[in-house]
Design an enzyme around this catalytic site. Structure first.
Site: not given
Ligand code: PPE
Length: 303
Positions: A157
């Site tokens: 990430k």
């Molecule tokens: N894909 C991406 C690209 C992504 O950034 C997130 C989280 C997910 C999938 C889902 O992952 P999870 O949160 O583990 O279920 N995105 C984070 C950041 C958002 C932002 O705008 O900053 C979040 O949801 O916290």
């Protein structure tokens, strides 16, 4: 954004407005950082962090992928998060740990630059707009492809990775949509700019393998919840037109939670939140709020 009193920076709690870094920090120029997004929810009047251990594990793994060694262990960072939530007097909030290459030398090589760590918390409501969780969102397929895994590390990430999300998000917003769905370089569905994607068809769920998307912790939770409800969850490549003919579609993410998708590329998926999306969303919200015994193991109470 909603400001609170303190942010933790490299071992100290500093006032929100003093949480600054040098403009020549490596991360600003080259995107050399990693971050997490975590939520704490009110559980009987007290905060409990949802799947904190898994999020911090992913944080440390993200750092490892981009060659950053943190000065703090997972356990130490977890203690900081507990302390930070308490000091700021919050019962529910979003939690944003970030680790990055700081100021020392200029140029692409980051290895001489110190690794810094910060954690912020703040109250954050519905990610995809007010009412999105109930009425769903209208989205488009992005003209920007999602990462090829040999161009960007898809399991990190990493801050730099998000320029791709930023391009796709701006495109959606400028076109009057709330979010973009991105396709992988081969043309198959990957994920949203900050969410994983699920489809429902004939009472079964479909989502893509994690090979080239973020291993979403909400995705994992939703798979377990759906299976516990008796639904079959298929991990399979998905095409753009399979979304068009699905009965329901929804995004999952820490920030987005379980957000229904009402329309994709102007094609109607469902008038409002679909029935299975509704069932899963309700159970997810109950799980994070500590109302279901079987998911208590996912909660980290803050004393
Ligand atoms: N894909 C991406 C690209 C992504 O950034 C997130 C989280 C997910 C999938 C889902 O992952 P999870 O949160 O583990 O279920 N995105 C984070 C950041 C958002 C932002 O705008 O900053 C979040 O949801 O916290």
């Amino acid at each position: 954004m909603k400001e609170v009193d303190y942010i933790w920076m490299d071992g100290e709690f500093v006032d929100w407005e003093d949480a600054n870094i040098h403009v020549l920090s490596h991360v600003i120029h080259y995107g050399t950082g990693v971050f997490e997004g975590i939520r704490a929810y009110e559980n009987e009047g007290r905060p409990a962090v949802f799947r904190l251990d898994e999020h911090m594990e992913r944080f440390i793994n993200s750092a490892e992928i981009i060659n950053m060694e943190l000065d703090y262990s997972k356990e130490e960072l977890i203690e900081v998060i507990e302390d930070l939530i308490s000091r700021n007097g919050l019962t529910s909030c979003y939690i944003r740990p970030v680790a990055y290459r700081g100021y020392e030398s200029m140029g692409v090589n980051p290895l001489e630059n110190p690794v810094k760590v910060s954690i912020a918390v703040w109250p954050w409501g519905e990610y995809l707009g007010e009412g999105a969780l109930e009425k769903g969102v209208e989205v488009q397929t992005s003209s920007w492809s999602r990462h090829h895994p040999n161009i960007f590390p898809t399991k990190a990430k990493a801050s730099g990775n998000y320029l791709n999300s930023v391009m796709a998000k701006m495109e959606a917003v400028e076109n009057g949509y709330v979010e973009s769905i991105m396709l992988n370089p081969q043309g198959y569905v990957a994920e949203g700019t900050g969410e994983n994607l699920f489809l429902v068809r004939d009472d079964e769920l479909f989502t893509v393998h994690t090979a080239e998307v973020l291993e979403g912790i909400t995705r994992d939770s939703v798979i377990k919840i759906a299976e516990d409800l008796g639904y079959e969850v298929n991990l399979t490549p998905i095409t753009r037109d399979q979304i068009y003919i699905s009965d329901e579609a929804f995004f999952t993410g820490t920030a987005a939670e379980v957000t229904p998708i009402r329309k994709v590329d102007r094609r109607k998926i469902s008038d409002k939140k679909g029935p299975i999306t509704d069932e899963i969303q309700k159970r997810y919200m109950k799980a994070v709020s500590g109302e279901l015994e079987e998911y208590q193991r996912w909660l980290h109470p803050v004393e």
